[in-house]
Design a protein around this motif. Structure first.
Motif, PDB file in Angstrom:
ATOM      1  N   SER A 110      17.353  85.472 -28.709  1.00  0.00           N
ATOM      2  CA  SER A 110      17.425  84.902 -27.399  1.00  0.00           C
ATOM      3  C   SER A 110      18.138  86.127 -26.117  1.00  0.00           C
ATOM      4  CB  SER A 110      18.544  83.879 -27.607  1.00  0.00           C
ATOM      5  OG  SER A 110      20.016  84.469 -28.058  1.00  0.00           O
ATOM      6  N   THR A 111      18.927  86.916 -27.016  1.00  0.00           N
ATOM      7  CA  THR A 111      19.574  87.717 -26.273  1.00  0.00           C
ATOM      8  C   THR A 111      18.248  88.763 -25.730  1.00  0.00           C
ATOM      9  OG1 THR A 111      21.536  87.847 -27.087  1.00  0.00           O
ATOM     10  CG2 THR A 111      21.231  89.985 -26.039  1.00  0.00           C
ATOM     11  N   VAL A 112      17.538  89.401 -26.676  1.00  0.00           N
ATOM     12  CA  VAL A 112      16.434  90.135 -26.199  1.00  0.00           C
ATOM     13  C   VAL A 112      15.559  89.367 -25.191  1.00  0.00           C
ATOM     14  CG1 VAL A 112      14.362  91.351 -27.167  1.00  0.00           C
ATOM     15  CG2 VAL A 112      16.353  91.268 -28.468  1.00  0.00           C
ATOM     16  N   HIS A 113      15.258  88.028 -25.499  1.00  0.00           N
ATOM     17  CA  HIS A 113      14.314  87.384 -24.386  1.00  0.00           C
ATOM     18  C   HIS A 113      14.917  87.424 -23.050  1.00  0.00           C
ATOM     19  CE1 HIS A 113      12.989  83.809 -22.383  1.00  0.00           C
ATOM     20  NE2 HIS A 113      11.710  84.123 -22.928  1.00  0.00           N
ATOM     21  N   GLY A 114      16.553  87.137 -22.963  1.00  0.00           N
ATOM     22  CA  GLY A 114      17.253  87.183 -21.664  1.00  0.00           C
ATOM     23  C   GLY A 114      17.052  88.424 -21.006  1.00  0.00           C
ATOM     24  N   ILE A 115      17.222  89.531 -21.641  1.00  0.00           N
ATOM     25  CA  ILE A 115      17.352  90.843 -21.222  1.00  0.00           C
ATOM     26  C   ILE A 115      15.839  91.345 -20.568  1.00  0.00           C
ATOM     27  CG2 ILE A 115      17.781  93.416 -21.682  1.00  0.00           C
ATOM     28  CD1 ILE A 115      20.032  92.466 -23.462  1.00  0.00           C
ATOM     29  N   THR A 116      14.941  91.068 -21.578  1.00  0.00           N
ATOM     30  CA  THR A 116      13.549  91.390 -21.287  1.00  0.00           C
ATOM     31  C   THR A 116      12.957  90.703 -19.955  1.00  0.00           C
ATOM     32  OG1 THR A 116      12.809  89.945 -22.835  1.00  0.00           O
ATOM     33  CG2 THR A 116      12.791  92.142 -23.353  1.00  0.00           C
ATOM     34  N   ALA A 117      13.383  89.625 -19.844  1.00  0.00           N
ATOM     35  CA  ALA A 117      12.900  88.721 -18.699  1.00  0.00           C
ATOM     36  C   ALA A 117      13.497  89.173 -17.449  1.00  0.00           C
ATOM     37  CB  ALA A 117      13.607  87.127 -18.817  1.00  0.00           C
ATOM     38  N   ALA A 118      14.999  89.864 -17.539  1.00  0.00           N
ATOM     39  CA  ALA A 118      15.610  90.269 -16.426  1.00  0.00           C
ATOM     40  C   ALA A 118      14.883  91.706 -16.047  1.00  0.00           C
ATOM     41  CB  ALA A 118      17.061  90.700 -16.635  1.00  0.00           C
ATOM     42  N   LEU A 119      14.636  92.565 -16.955  1.00  0.00           N
ATOM     43  CA  LEU A 119      13.884  93.847 -16.815  1.00  0.00           C
ATOM     44  C   LEU A 119      12.491  93.553 -16.358  1.00  0.00           C
ATOM     45  CD1 LEU A 119      15.100  95.534 -20.341  1.00  0.00           C
ATOM     46  CD2 LEU A 119      15.764  96.017 -17.704  1.00  0.00           C
ATOM     47  N   GLU A 120      11.826  92.685 -16.545  1.00  0.00           N
ATOM     48  CA  GLU A 120      10.471  92.285 -16.081  1.00  0.00           C
ATOM     49  C   GLU A 120      10.459  92.061 -14.707  1.00  0.00           C
ATOM     50  OE1 GLU A 120       6.389  89.733 -17.360  1.00  0.00           O
ATOM     51  OE2 GLU A 120       8.485  89.054 -18.303  1.00  0.00           O
ATOM     52  N   ASP A 121      11.533  91.075 -14.231  1.00  0.00           N
ATOM     53  CA  ASP A 121      11.725  90.869 -13.014  1.00  0.00           C
ATOM     54  C   ASP A 121      11.709  91.988 -12.033  1.00  0.00           C
ATOM     55  OD1 ASP A 121      11.531  87.862 -13.417  1.00  0.00           O
ATOM     56  OD2 ASP A 121      13.620  87.667 -13.463  1.00  0.00           O
ATOM     57  N   GLN A 122      12.445  93.117 -12.645  1.00  0.00           N
ATOM     58  CA  GLN A 122      12.771  94.233 -11.774  1.00  0.00           C
ATOM     59  C   GLN A 122      11.807  95.289 -11.954  1.00  0.00           C
ATOM     60  OE1 GLN A 122      15.398  94.420  -9.876  1.00  0.00           O
ATOM     61  NE2 GLN A 122      15.875  92.538 -10.357  1.00  0.00           N
ATOM     62  N   GLY A 123      10.757  94.855 -12.804  1.00  0.00           N
ATOM     63  CA  GLY A 123       9.479  95.851 -12.765  1.00  0.00           C
ATOM     64  C   GLY A 123       9.648  97.036 -13.867  1.00  0.00           C
ATOM     65  N   ILE A 144       6.391  99.651 -20.810  1.00  0.00           N
ATOM     66  CA  ILE A 144       7.153 100.241 -19.862  1.00  0.00           C
ATOM     67  C   ILE A 144       6.636  99.970 -18.615  1.00  0.00           C
ATOM     68  CG2 ILE A 144       8.060 102.418 -18.663  1.00  0.00           C
ATOM     69  CD1 ILE A 144       9.683 101.426 -20.958  1.00  0.00           C
ATOM     70  N   GLY A 145       7.380  99.403 -17.554  1.00  0.00           N
ATOM     71  CA  GLY A 145       6.711  99.166 -16.258  1.00  0.00           C
ATOM     72  C   GLY A 145       6.884 100.184 -15.186  1.00  0.00           C
ATOM     73  N   ILE A 146       6.259  99.851 -14.125  1.00  0.00           N
ATOM     74  CA  ILE A 146       6.056 100.766 -13.055  1.00  0.00           C
ATOM     75  C   ILE A 146       7.351 101.430 -12.343  1.00  0.00           C
ATOM     76  CG2 ILE A 146       5.013 101.325 -10.589  1.00  0.00           C
ATOM     77  CD1 ILE A 146       3.140 101.346 -12.775  1.00  0.00           C
ATOM     78  N   THR A 147       8.394 100.621 -12.320  1.00  0.00           N
ATOM     79  CA  THR A 147       9.638 100.813 -11.765  1.00  0.00           C
ATOM     80  C   THR A 147      10.226 101.769 -12.611  1.00  0.00           C
ATOM     81  OG1 THR A 147       9.999  98.661 -10.714  1.00  0.00           O
ATOM     82  CG2 THR A 147      12.091  99.862 -11.255  1.00  0.00           C
ATOM     83  N   LEU A 148      10.248 101.595 -13.990  1.00  0.00           N
ATOM     84  CA  LEU A 148      11.039 102.687 -14.779  1.00  0.00           C
ATOM     85  C   LEU A 148       9.956 103.842 -14.566  1.00  0.00           C
ATOM     86  CD1 LEU A 148      13.397 102.451 -16.739  1.00  0.00           C
ATOM     87  CD2 LEU A 148      11.919 102.172 -18.226  1.00  0.00           C
ATOM     88  N   MET A 149       8.792 104.045 -14.510  1.00  0.00           N
ATOM     89  CA  MET A 149       7.943 105.189 -14.337  1.00  0.00           C
ATOM     90  C   MET A 149       8.442 106.018 -13.213  1.00  0.00           C
ATOM     91  SD  MET A 149       4.127 104.028 -15.528  1.00  0.00           S
ATOM     92  CE  MET A 149       3.990 103.461 -17.084  1.00  0.00           C
TER      93      MET A 149
END
Length: 255
Positions: A41-54, A67-72
């Motif tokens: 549940s914690t992983v799901h919540g964090i990854t969802a937030a990270l996905e929203d930010q790219g 890894i998403g574009i924002t982090l790159m």
């Protein structure tokens, strides 16, 4: 002793990003959870937030995160900054040998200027500062250089919101005179500081061009006794030449 503020959720987010970045195939929530011993549940919540930010991307079919574009982009910016220091360093060392004064490299960071490298003078008495030092944007020559790059309306708005500070008896605190000084800087392509930020200290600064989102500058700082009025013209010439060399090397790499 001051107790450090703990932010467990931030630490977990970085652990998750680190795990994802090290797996070329991407990771599912269950895999992240088991490898890091963090609840699903914690992983799901964090990854969802990270996905929203790219910061991460979730494949709709495999359900794996990569890894998403924002982090790159953040990684690229950090790498460029370090690479920039590597390129500038030998030129800074050469400038220090020419003028025998400490040479700084810095970038504008909002309302501050951050020192990202320094080559200290070999003299026993010299101006120095730790890497990472943050200077006020209105401080002496470096402030003049960065503010001279602003458009008239933006500059006036900034000065209205940030009144000029009297650092020494020589500081220009009259807005009209200060704006006139900035016009000279814009025209000449460099700025000087004659005891305006620190008593008994002079400085010469020049901009480095063509470096993406960063606004870098290189500057020479020394005591008034050694940076005499007679030496200032040659130090200006040397500083401008050094800034040009760095700009050209950056241009060659990008070109």
């Amino acid at each position: 002793m001051t107790k450090k503020y703990q932010a467990p959720i931030v630490k977990k987010a970085f652990l998750i990003l680190d795990a994802i970045s090290k797996n070329t195939q991407g990771l599912k929530i269950s895999e992240i959870s088991s490898s890091l011993n963090i609840s699903k549940s914690t992983v799901h919540g964090i990854t969802a937030a990270l996905e929203d930010q790219g910061a991460v991307i979730r494949d709709a079919l495999s359900k794996r995160y990569t890894i998403g574009i924002t982090l790159m982009e953040l990684g690229k910016a950090a790498y460029e900054r370090l690479d920039f220091k590597h390129i500038a360093r030998p030129i800074m060392e050469e400038l220090m040998e020419q003028c025998q004064e400490s040479v700084f490299l810095g970038i504008r960071n909002g309302d501050r200027v951050t020192v990202i490298d320094i080559v200290e003078s070999r003299k026993d008495f010299k101006i120095t500062s730790p890497i990472g030092t943050s200077l006020p944007l209105l401080a002496g020559a470096i402030g003049k250089l960065f503010l001279s790059r602003m458009e008239a309306k933006a500059l006036q708005k900034y000065l209205n919101a940030n009144p000029l500070i009297k650092f020494t008896a020589h500081t220009i605190i009259d807005p009209i005179k200060y704006i006139s000084e900035l016009e000279k800087v814009r025209k000449n392509g460099f700025a000087t500081d004659d005891e305006e930020y620190i008593s008994g200290v002079r400085a010469v600064v020049a901009p480095v061009k063509g470096y993406g989102a960063y606004i870098p500058a290189i500057w020479v700082v020394g005591f008034k006794a050694s940076m005499s009025q007679k030496k200032i013209p040659s130090i200006i010439e040397q500083t401008l030449a050094a800034a040009k060399k760095i700009s050209e090397k950056l241009s060659d790499i990008k070109g």
